[in-house]
Design an enzyme around this catalytic site. Structure first.
Site, PDB file in Angstrom:
ATOM      1  N   HIS A   1      26.353 -46.942 -26.295  1.00 18.73           N
ATOM      2  CA  HIS A   1      26.909 -46.985 -25.033  1.00 18.73           C
ATOM      3  C   HIS A   1      26.379 -46.679 -24.059  1.00 18.73           C
ATOM      4  CE1 HIS A   1      31.500 -46.694 -23.502  1.00 18.73           C
ATOM      5  NE2 HIS A   1      30.688 -47.093 -22.368  1.00 18.73           N
TER       6      HIS A   1
ATOM      7  N   GLU B   1      27.986 -51.477 -26.122  1.00 16.13           N
ATOM      8  CA  GLU B   1      29.451 -51.137 -25.196  1.00 16.13           C
ATOM      9  C   GLU B   1      29.164 -50.758 -23.680  1.00 16.13           C
ATOM     10  OE1 GLU B   1      31.807 -48.843 -28.885  1.00 16.13           O
ATOM     11  OE2 GLU B   1      31.005 -47.743 -27.129  1.00 16.13           O
TER      12      GLU B   1
ATOM     13  N   HIS C   1      37.561 -45.071 -31.667  1.00 16.60           N
ATOM     14  CA  HIS C   1      37.719 -43.908 -30.743  1.00 16.60           C
ATOM     15  C   HIS C   1      38.514 -42.880 -31.525  1.00 16.60           C
ATOM     16  CE1 HIS C   1      36.822 -41.588 -27.266  1.00 16.60           C
ATOM     17  NE2 HIS C   1      36.475 -42.973 -26.601  1.00 16.60           N
TER      18      HIS C   1
HETATM   19  N1  PXP Z   1      34.848 -47.305 -28.993  1.00 19.05           N
HETATM   20  C1  PXP Z   1      34.565 -47.164 -27.590  1.00 19.05           C
HETATM   21  C2  PXP Z   1      34.961 -48.422 -26.735  1.00 19.05           C
HETATM   22  C3  PXP Z   1      33.917 -45.917 -27.236  1.00 19.05           C
HETATM   23  O1  PXP Z   1      33.642 -45.744 -25.949  1.00 19.05           O
HETATM   24  C4  PXP Z   1      33.486 -44.937 -28.158  1.00 19.05           C
HETATM   25  C5  PXP Z   1      32.642 -43.731 -27.843  1.00 19.05           C
HETATM   26  O2  PXP Z   1      31.758 -44.003 -27.161  1.00 19.05           O
HETATM   27  C6  PXP Z   1      33.763 -45.141 -29.720  1.00 19.05           C
HETATM   28  C7  PXP Z   1      34.457 -46.557 -29.883  1.00 19.05           C
HETATM   29  C8  PXP Z   1      33.520 -44.248 -30.711  1.00 19.05           C
HETATM   30  O3  PXP Z   1      34.448 -43.232 -30.519  1.00 19.05           O
HETATM   31  P1  PXP Z   1      34.030 -41.641 -31.272  1.00 19.05           P
HETATM   32  O4  PXP Z   1      32.762 -41.058 -30.768  1.00 19.05           O
HETATM   33  O5  PXP Z   1      35.105 -40.806 -30.943  1.00 19.05           O
HETATM   34  O6  PXP Z   1      33.852 -42.166 -32.622  1.00 19.05           O
END
Ligand code: PXP
Length: 246
Positions: free
Chosen positions: A44, A74, A199
């Site tokens: 990301h 992302e 997330h």
């Molecule tokens: N999905 C998205 C859209 C995110 O922005 C993130 C964090 O970068 C994640 C998934 C992964 O989240 P986590 O780091 O809490 O597992």
């Protein structure tokens, strides 16, 4: 159905950036994720390059295509982001509505308000054979807008679910936590959208989410997985997550 595990490696880049040298080596970490069974690598990149840099995005693209492992990028679809993604040619791009200063993604798109901009972006990615996913909350009108925009998948924002999961003591309370996701599954099937989720997912809350959304195609997990690597090692951690996704 087996759900794919895409490992988000932002936090590995964050540790590297803290010292300026190439330790840990992000490319090596991504290769090892692939060796130990990850189905995908997610990054990301943020405009300030506080963890993943543009150079990382380009370098990592050299590890793909790799049979059985996909590259997922992302981000918010700025011109700069779109150019970078088209250069890196991942299997999937996940569009998220976060502004540059935001610490982490904390809500899905208002796909109705941003319909024109998202339609343009999705069209551009799809015409380059890049699968598109929109980060979204489980709201029927938003899902219908995603379909009109032309995206292939949605990614459910699971932050609130994960936040409340430790507080839910009974099956009834846990069922309540996934109610909003489960309620829109028939609509998503009807619209023909694929479902990803992400997330704050971790070894405790993942199984229940997977059971509740049987057609879950992919989860992307970063923060907790990297934490677990510190305790169990990457070689053990990836199979621990994958076992919960079978
Ligand atoms: N999905 C998205 C859209 C995110 O922005 C993130 C964090 O970068 C994640 C998934 C992964 O989240 P986590 O780091 O809490 O597992």
């Amino acid at each position: 159905m087996t759900t794919k595990l895409s490992v988000n490696i932002n936090k590995v880049a964050l540790i590297r950036n803290a010292r300026g040298a190439n330790i840990p080596d992000l490319m090596e970490f991504a290769r090892k994720c692939q060796d130990y069974g990850a189905d995908g690598i997610t990054v990301h990149p943020r405009p300030d390059e506080r963890h993943i840099t543009r150079e990382d995005v380009r370098n990592l693209s050299k590890l793909f295509p790799n049979e059985g492992c996909e590259y997922n990028i992302e981000g918010y679809p700025t011109e700069d982001f779109i150019r970078l993604v088209l250069e890196a040619k991942p299997s999937q791009v996940t569009l998220v509505p976060d502004d540059p200063q935001q610490l982490t993604s904390d809500h899905g798109w208002d796909a109705i308000a941003h319909r024109d901009m998202l339609t343009e972006s999705v069209k551009e990615f799809r015409s380059n054979n890049i699968r598109t996913s929109l980060f979204i909350d489980p709201i029927p009108q938003q899902l219908e807008a995603v379909k009109q925009i032309g995206a292939d998948r949605i990614e459910f924002y699971t932050g609130p679910y994960a936040h409340d999961f430790p507080l839910a003591q009974s099956d009834e309370q846990r069922t309540q936590l996934v109610h909003s996701f489960v309620a829109v599954l028939p609509l998503i099937n009807e619209l023909g959208l694929g479902i990803n989720a992400g997330h704050d997912l971790n070894l405790d809350n993942l199984s229940f989410l997977k059971e509740s959304i049987p057609q879950l195609l992919e989860v992307s997990i970063g923060q907790a997985l990297v934490r677990d690597c510190l305790y169990f090692g990457l070689e053990n951690t990836i199979p621990m997550y994958k076992r919960l996704l079978c």
